[in-house]
Design a protein around this motif. Structure first.
Motif, PDB file in Angstrom:
ATOM      1  N   UNK A   1       0.844  -1.197   0.000  1.00 54.00           N
ATOM      2  CA  UNK A   1       0.000   0.000   0.000  1.00 54.00           C
ATOM      3  C   UNK A   1       0.881   1.250   0.000  1.00 54.00           C
ATOM      4  N   UNK A   2       1.940   1.196   0.809  1.00 58.97           N
ATOM      5  CA  UNK A   2       2.880   2.335   0.834  1.00 58.97           C
ATOM      6  C   UNK A   2       3.517   2.525  -0.549  1.00 58.97           C
ATOM      7  N   UNK A   3       3.799   1.434  -1.203  1.00 55.46           N
ATOM      8  CA  UNK A   3       4.408   1.537  -2.543  1.00 55.46           C
ATOM      9  C   UNK A   3       3.409   2.102  -3.553  1.00 55.46           C
ATOM     10  N   UNK A   4       2.152   1.737  -3.411  1.00 54.88           N
ATOM     11  CA  UNK A   4       1.127   2.292  -4.312  1.00 54.88           C
ATOM     12  C   UNK A   4       1.000   3.802  -4.109  1.00 54.88           C
ATOM     13  N   UNK A   5       1.037   4.236  -2.848  1.00 47.55           N
ATOM     14  CA  UNK A   5       0.982   5.677  -2.555  1.00 47.55           C
ATOM     15  C   UNK A   5       2.217   6.367  -3.142  1.00 47.55           C
ATOM     16  N   UNK A   6       3.371   5.714  -2.991  1.00 43.15           N
ATOM     17  CA  UNK A   6       4.618   6.282  -3.527  1.00 43.15           C
ATOM     18  C   UNK A   6       4.542   6.425  -5.045  1.00 43.15           C
ATOM     19  N   UNK A   7       3.954   5.439  -5.701  1.00 43.45           N
ATOM     20  CA  UNK A   7       3.791   5.496  -7.162  1.00 43.45           C
ATOM     21  C   UNK A   7       2.999   6.746  -7.552  1.00 43.45           C
ATOM     22  N   UNK A   8       1.895   6.986  -6.853  1.00 40.47           N
ATOM     23  CA  UNK A   8       1.054   8.157  -7.159  1.00 40.47           C
ATOM     24  C   UNK A   8       1.855   9.439  -6.915  1.00 40.47           C
ATOM     25  N   UNK A   9       2.506   9.500  -5.759  1.00 45.17           N
ATOM     26  CA  UNK A   9       3.252  10.716  -5.397  1.00 45.17           C
ATOM     27  C   UNK A   9       4.353  11.009  -6.417  1.00 45.17           C
ATOM     28  N   UNK A  10       5.074   9.973  -6.819  1.00 46.52           N
ATOM     29  CA  UNK A  10       6.199  10.184  -7.746  1.00 46.52           C
ATOM     30  C   UNK A  10       5.737  10.536  -9.157  1.00 46.52           C
ATOM     31  N   UNK A  11       4.651   9.951  -9.595  1.00 46.60           N
ATOM     32  CA  UNK A  11       4.189  10.282 -10.955  1.00 46.60           C
ATOM     33  C   UNK A  11       3.733  11.751 -11.022  1.00 46.60           C
ATOM     34  N   UNK A  12       3.053  12.211  -9.968  1.00 49.50           N
ATOM     35  CA  UNK A  12       2.688  13.643  -9.941  1.00 49.50           C
ATOM     36  C   UNK A  12       3.940  14.509  -9.851  1.00 49.50           C
ATOM     37  N   UNK A  13       4.910  14.083  -9.040  1.00 45.92           N
ATOM     38  CA  UNK A  13       6.141  14.860  -8.890  1.00 45.92           C
ATOM     39  C   UNK A  13       6.851  15.003 -10.237  1.00 45.92           C
ATOM     40  N   UNK A  14       6.925  13.911 -10.984  1.00 41.17           N
ATOM     41  CA  UNK A  14       7.578  13.959 -12.293  1.00 41.17           C
ATOM     42  C   UNK A  14       6.834  14.891 -13.251  1.00 41.17           C
ATOM     43  N   UNK A  15       5.498  14.847 -13.175  1.00 40.62           N
ATOM     44  CA  UNK A  15       4.702  15.738 -14.037  1.00 40.62           C
ATOM     45  C   UNK A  15       4.972  17.203 -13.668  1.00 40.62           C
TER      46      UNK A  15
END
Lengths: 158, 315
Positions: free
Chosen positions: B163-177
């Motif tokens: 679950x933490x990794x799924x949250x990290x995925x969301x956070x990082x994709x927005x960060x990259x955008x």
């Protein structure tokens, strides 16, 4: 330590590194986007007010323009259909003609009554000003016919 | 472990309910599965249409050209079977990784025809994370039923880290955008509104000319550059600020609300549809979904009485 913990760190590190990998594109002169690992360059390039839009339009025997549904262009999705036309035009005459004939063939097989009067397809490059268009004047500022191909029903599309 | 590493370890492997991860498997995996398995034309027909315009992405860059149609159909058929295994939690440790590999192959192929569908990135990455979580089928699954487990297992870190990794995925994709907007071709000008306004106008113009669904709101908004400045600043704040969701639960709610609102605003102004985001599926991992599920069940079927097994959300 739970047996899954080392595994979780390996998987977590690999996933995070993979997601961050596209940041390397910033070191390149021409960054290239990819999937599923992207650097998300959407809407980051500057867009001028005036732009040229390659498109494919149908024309009847009297020369009246008839809109061609996107699905006949090659995709149900606008952006994908648009890219298909843009890239064919950018690649030159032969890919553009091939696409035109392919669309004509699909159109000839279509049962859509609004498309029955289409006699010819034209690949066009239309120049528009977004400001003017959104202001209500929807005619292109200029338009160039790249090529045309006939729509032959019940026959060979050549 | 002590200090920063100790805190990171405690955060990463914080115990979570098995049902939370299981419900994410069902809802996130189920959404993704239905988007692909129930819409074969999007993934099969369009690819067959467009030969000659193949622009390989990801793994396909190493192949010579488009794959044979029969192979695409075979991959799709195998995904329909193995993907069902992931959603239902059947032979999970075998079916889930296979489904993730097949989905990656199918979506990457669809994205190799002149258009990248950026809304599919997070959806695919979440699916992969779920497939790589061996314990995602410990509850609410056919595997659990086969084992004869009457109660879900106790809270454990093995249910927390995916679950933490799924949250990290969301956070990082927005960060990259967000980084792309700051370090992209327009640089600091992106903040100023005119770039955004021209993009929205250009996108709407293309849609109107090409006969697609376009929002007419742009006709009224176009002269008001200040509006687009506000949109640009808001977008940058949401995207660059998304990683704060990793800090605590309240910030997670805040990021989910802000990003959800951003996607709906984009839809209203530009008609750009990110279904995984617009329906909130991407943010489910931000929430204690088992509690929400229990409330829904208790509300819908009051006589049954929902059985909550854990109440503490992963912090």
């Amino acid at each position: 330590m739970s047996s899954q913990k080392p595994y979780s760190y390996v998987v977590g590190s690999l996933v995070v590194l993979a997601i961050l990998l596209p940041l390397a594109q910033y070191s390149k002169a021409t960054p290239v986007d990819s999937f599923p690992l992207s650097y998300y360059p959407m809407f980051t390039k500057p867009r001028p007010d005036v732009s040229v839009i390659p498109r494919v339009a149908g024309f009847d025997a009297e020369g009246r323009e008839i809109a061609i549904p996107m699905v006949l262009l090659g995709s149900e999705r606008m952006n994908q259909a648009r890219r298909l036309v843009s890239r064919a035009v950018a690649k030159g005459h032969d890919p553009s003609l091939k696409l035109c004939r392919k669309i004509a063939k699909r159109l000839a097989g279509s049962n859509d009554p609004e498309l029955r009067s289409v006699r010819e397809l034209r690949v066009l490059k239309s120049r528009y000003s977004a400001k003017t268009y959104l202001g209500g004047d929807t005619e292109p500022m200029a338009q160039k016919t790249v090529l045309a191909c006939p729509v032959r029903r019940g026959g060979n599309q050549g | 472990m002590t200090g920063v590493l100790g805190r990171l370890d405690a955060w990463w492997y914080e115990p979570a309910p098995a049902r939370r991860l299981a419900l994410l498997r069902i809802f996130v995996g189920g959404w993704t599965y239905s988007q692909v398995a129930f819409r074969p034309p999007f993934y099969l027909k369009s690819a067959a249409y467009q030969d000659g315009l193949f622009e390989p992405m990801g793994m396909y860059r190493y192949l010579g050209g488009p794959m044979p149609t029969w192979l695409l159909y075979a991959l799709f058929g195998l995904f329909v079977v193995s993907g069902a295994g992931l959603v239902l939690g059947y032979r999970y440790r075998v079916t889930a990784p296979i489904a993730a590999v097949l989905l990656t192959a199918i979506l990457t192929y669809r994205n190799s025809w002149g258009m990248i569908f950026h809304h599919e990135n997070a959806m695919l990455l979440h699916f992969i994370v779920l497939a790589l979580a061996p314990s995602a089928a410990d509850a609410l699954s056919l595997d659990a039923r086969r084992r004869g487990a009457s109660e879900p297992p106790p809270d454990d870190g093995r249910y927390g880290w995916p679950i933490k990794l799924m949250i990290t995925v969301v956070a990082l994709t927005y960060l990259l955008a967000g980084i792309a907007k700051i370090f992209g071709a327009t640089g600091s000008e992106w903040w100023q509104g005119e770039v955004v306004r021209n993009w929205v106008a250009h996108d709407s113009l293309r849609k109107m000319v090409l006969g697609s669904s376009a929002s007419t709101v742009i006709r009224f908004l176009y002269p008001h550059t200040w509006f687009f400045t506000a949109v640009a600043v808001g977008t940058i704040i949401v995207e660059l600020g998304a990683p704060v969701a990793l800090i605590n639960q309240k910030l997670r709610y805040l990021v989910a609300f802000a990003a959800f609102s951003m996607h709906w605003s984009i839809w209203l102004i530009m008609r750009i549809t990110f279904p995984y985001h617009l329906f909130g599926i991407v943010y489910l991992c931000f929430f204690p979904v088992e509690k929400i599920w229990d409330r829904v069940v208790a509300w819908a079927w009051p006589s049954n009485g929902a059985t909550a097994t854990s109440t503490k959300p992963a912090g």
